[in-house]
Design a protein around this motif. Structure first.
Motif, PDB file in Angstrom:
ATOM      1  N   THR A   1      -6.496  -1.483  -5.660  1.00 21.50           N
ATOM      2  CA  THR A   1      -7.252  -0.269  -5.331  1.00 21.50           C
ATOM      3  C   THR A   1      -6.501   0.921  -5.906  1.00 21.50           C
ATOM      4  O   THR A   1      -5.288   1.044  -5.702  1.00 21.50           O
ATOM      5  CB  THR A   1      -7.401  -0.104  -3.808  1.00 21.50           C
ATOM      6  OG1 THR A   1      -8.127  -1.219  -3.274  1.00 21.50           O
ATOM      7  CG2 THR A   1      -8.149   1.176  -3.470  1.00 21.50           C
TER       8      THR A   1
ATOM      9  N   LYS B   1     -11.470   4.354  -5.964  1.00 16.62           N
ATOM     10  CA  LYS B   1     -11.797   5.459  -5.074  1.00 16.62           C
ATOM     11  C   LYS B   1     -11.959   6.686  -5.961  1.00 16.62           C
ATOM     12  O   LYS B   1     -10.988   7.332  -6.342  1.00 16.62           O
ATOM     13  CB  LYS B   1     -10.697   5.664  -4.036  1.00 16.62           C
ATOM     14  CG  LYS B   1     -10.561   4.503  -3.058  1.00 16.62           C
ATOM     15  CD  LYS B   1      -9.484   4.780  -2.020  1.00 16.62           C
ATOM     16  CE  LYS B   1      -9.397   3.640  -1.008  1.00 16.62           C
ATOM     17  NZ  LYS B   1      -8.336   3.882   0.008  1.00 16.62           N
TER      18      LYS B   1
ATOM     19  N   THR C   1     -10.954  -1.975  -6.970  1.00 13.36           N
ATOM     20  CA  THR C   1     -11.632  -0.932  -6.199  1.00 13.36           C
ATOM     21  C   THR C   1     -11.225   0.433  -6.741  1.00 13.36           C
ATOM     22  O   THR C   1     -10.028   0.726  -6.855  1.00 13.36           O
ATOM     23  CB  THR C   1     -11.278  -1.024  -4.705  1.00 13.36           C
ATOM     24  OG1 THR C   1     -11.743  -2.266  -4.179  1.00 13.36           O
ATOM     25  CG2 THR C   1     -11.925   0.108  -3.920  1.00 13.36           C
TER      26      THR C   1
ATOM     27  N   LYS D   1       0.846  -1.190   0.000  1.00 17.97           N
ATOM     28  CA  LYS D   1       0.000   0.000   0.000  1.00 17.97           C
ATOM     29  C   LYS D   1       0.874   1.229   0.000  1.00 17.97           C
ATOM     30  O   LYS D   1       1.766   1.369   0.845  1.00 17.97           O
ATOM     31  CB  LYS D   1      -0.930   0.022   1.217  1.00 17.97           C
ATOM     32  CG  LYS D   1      -1.817   1.281   1.270  1.00 17.97           C
ATOM     33  CD  LYS D   1      -2.768   1.274   2.451  1.00 17.97           C
ATOM     34  CE  LYS D   1      -3.620   2.535   2.454  1.00 17.97           C
ATOM     35  NZ  LYS D   1      -4.576   2.543   3.584  1.00 17.97           N
TER      36      LYS D   1
ATOM     37  N   ASP E   1      -2.552  -1.282  -3.160  1.00 18.09           N
ATOM     38  CA  ASP E   1      -3.451  -0.144  -2.925  1.00 18.09           C
ATOM     39  C   ASP E   1      -2.634   1.113  -3.222  1.00 18.09           C
ATOM     40  O   ASP E   1      -1.684   1.433  -2.501  1.00 18.09           O
ATOM     41  CB  ASP E   1      -3.937  -0.159  -1.474  1.00 18.09           C
ATOM     42  CG  ASP E   1      -4.982   0.912  -1.193  1.00 18.09           C
ATOM     43  OD1 ASP E   1      -5.004   1.936  -1.908  1.00 18.09           O
ATOM     44  OD2 ASP E   1      -5.767   0.754  -0.245  1.00 18.09           O
TER      45      ASP E   1
ATOM     46  N   GLU F   1      -1.892  -8.238  -3.695  1.00 15.44           N
ATOM     47  CA  GLU F   1      -2.748  -7.051  -3.584  1.00 15.44           C
ATOM     48  C   GLU F   1      -1.920  -5.770  -3.506  1.00 15.44           C
ATOM     49  O   GLU F   1      -0.857  -5.743  -2.883  1.00 15.44           O
ATOM     50  CB  GLU F   1      -3.640  -7.163  -2.341  1.00 15.44           C
ATOM     51  CG  GLU F   1      -4.577  -5.989  -2.142  1.00 15.44           C
ATOM     52  CD  GLU F   1      -5.505  -6.160  -0.961  1.00 15.44           C
ATOM     53  OE1 GLU F   1      -6.285  -5.233  -0.685  1.00 15.44           O
ATOM     54  OE2 GLU F   1      -5.442  -7.227  -0.309  1.00 15.44           O
TER      55      GLU F   1
ATOM     56  N   SER G   1       0.561   5.522  -0.239  1.00 16.57           N
ATOM     57  CA  SER G   1      -0.245   6.739  -0.275  1.00 16.57           C
ATOM     58  C   SER G   1       0.709   7.913  -0.094  1.00 16.57           C
ATOM     59  O   SER G   1       1.428   7.983   0.906  1.00 16.57           O
ATOM     60  CB  SER G   1      -1.297   6.726   0.835  1.00 16.57           C
ATOM     61  OG  SER G   1      -2.008   7.949   0.872  1.00 16.57           O
TER      62      SER G   1
END
Length: 468
Positions: A300, A330, A328, A248, A269, A267, A250
């Protein structure tokens, strides 16, 4: 109910202690009202969470908060004094003003360490600090020396709590490290990776002054890596993690050099909420990142990705099909995101579940679409760049989830397109936005707009539409 109560009464105290230790601390405390026997059972729990935020309410005047904070400290000290168990499994301490209660904080941490705690979480961050602000917050506390002597620690979380990098040589059993709200150097990250051979999970949140990111170490066992809104001097992120399963990120966009094993990666993100300008050249960077993360099955992406990635050299789809089964988005479902949505739908021929988390997003005023854009009938037209409508994934897509539905200008046309094109679609779950009148919303109107979805022609005879 009486019969169930009788069954509980037959359990030994040891089994009751095990039960309350499996509950969150706050829920364990609530068991004290079940009966006279349960009144003190929860005090033997091995799962302890001293959280100031259960006592101190944000927004109250300072005088009231000070009284609430003193009450919390009194509760904690009294609770520890009465605790009789020799071992603690999980200990969490959340407190906002550690500098004013340094001796008490030291006592709390020593309480856990002397009982050979395995999972230690210390959070001294302030709940008023903004997740998206650019301020650097100096750590409010130093990790006590006694902690470094606990070689049995398997999980360590330090928020706004600095530590001695050299002392990490004692933490050979650590499997999970989470650091946040503190100044951090790359040398400290390297020390963790080298001295913690069993490390499986590393999370960095709102850390600052990091030169760059370079995740690598001999025989690295890392499976989960989270980089959340950290500040780097150089936007270069190197990751050599052959066992990585979940990634992940960000923050701001940078150059990613990712080496993983395609056997394990599952996975990713990806969020770039710290980008404030539209940059067409970033499309190729994102494309390369997706190539490096192949063959993830769950992905995501944020609104920034949807707006930028079709502006690269490959605006239509990936050169090779993505292995995604769950995507996903957003997104705001704004017209600037349409080509990006097409990019991912066209690149994911095996997609089974599509989740759309509708939020405000960051819409760039200087956005330049890769092709002429006619938003009002975008999902009905058959224009050359995307003349493969309907997408191949509509032969596999069975579930669509929409969270935060309000029925705005472009939401209904997009969902109508999915309903009319999803040949094997079985479930469309709509959760309307809970934004009430006080925030300019109208929940009742959102429900009414969602009911319109029931009137659209369905491509799949098995489609069930649920509205919450």
């Amino acid at each position: 109910m009486a019969r169930n109560s009788d069954m509980f009464n037959k359990l030994t105290d040891y089994l009751l202690f095990l039960i309350v230790s499996l509950l969150p601390f706050k829920e364990a405390a609530r068991t004290s009202v079940l009966s006279k026997r349960w009144r003190h059972v929860w005090r033997a729990t091995k799962n302890i969470d001293f959280n100031e935020r259960f006592f101190v309410r944000v927004g109250e005047p300072n005088e009231i908060q000070e009284t609430q904070r003193l009450f919390f400290i009194h509760f904690v000290l009294q609770w520890m004094e009465n605790y009789q168990e020799p071992l603690v499994e999980n200990f969490q301490l959340t407190f906002t003003k550690p500098g004013l209660f340094r001796v008490d904080m030291d006592r709390c941490i020593a309480f856990a360490i002397t009982r050979n705690v395995k999972f230690l979480a210390i959070d001294f961050s302030d709940p008023t600090w903004g997740e998206d602000d650019l301020d650097d917050h100096v750590a409010l506390f130093d990790l006590p020396l006694i902690v470094y002597g606990n070689a049995a620690l398997e999980s360590l979380k330090l928020f706004s709590c600095s530590f001695r990098m050299s002392e990490f040589v004692n933490f050979g059993a650590l499997k999970d490290v989470s650091l946040g709200w503190l100044e951090l150097r790359m040398s400290a990250i390297e020390a963790i990776l080298l001295n913690c051979p069993l490390l499986e999970s590393l999370s960095l949140k709102k850390c600052w002054n990091i030169e760059h990111l370079d995740i690598k170490a001999p025989n690295l066992q890392l499976r989960n890596l989270v980089i959340d809104k950290c500040k780097f001097a150089q936007d270069w992120y190197g990751i050599e993690a052959p066992n990585l399963r979940f990634f992940k990120y960000s923050g701001a966009l940078g150059f990613f050099a990712v080496e993983i094993s395609r056997e394990f990666m599952e996975e990713a993100d990806l969020g770039f909420g710290l980008e404030f300008e539209f940059d067409e050249s970033a499309g190729d960077i994102l494309y390369q990142l997706l190539e490096n993360l192949y063959p993830i099955r769950i992905l995501t992406v944020c609104s920034y990705v949807l707006q930028v990635i079709p502006c690269g050299e490959e605006p239509f789809k990936m050169d090779f099909p993505l292995n995604l089964t769950h995507l996903t988005l957003k997104a705001a479902l704004h017209e600037h995101e349409f080509f990006g949505i097409c990019f991912f739908l066209r690149s994911s021929p095996c997609l089974e579940t599509l989740t759309i988390q509708i939020g405000p997003g960051r819409v760039f005023a200087d956005y330049a679409p890769p092709f002429p854009l006619m938003p009002d009938n975008f999902w009905e037209q058959q224009f050359p760049p995307f003349n493969s409508f309907p997408f191949e994934c509509f032969n596999t897509l069975t579930v669509v989830e929409v969270k935060g539905f309000r029925g705005t200008r472009y939401e209904l046309p997009f969902l109508r397109y999915l309903i009319r094109s999803g040949h094997v679609l079985e479930h469309l779950h709509i959760t309307v936005s809970k934004e009430g009148e006080e925030n300019g919303g109208n929940v009742e109107a959102y429900h009414e707009r969602a009911q319109v979805l029931q009137t659209f022609q369905k491509a799949s005879p098995n489609l069930q539409i649920s509205i919450y």
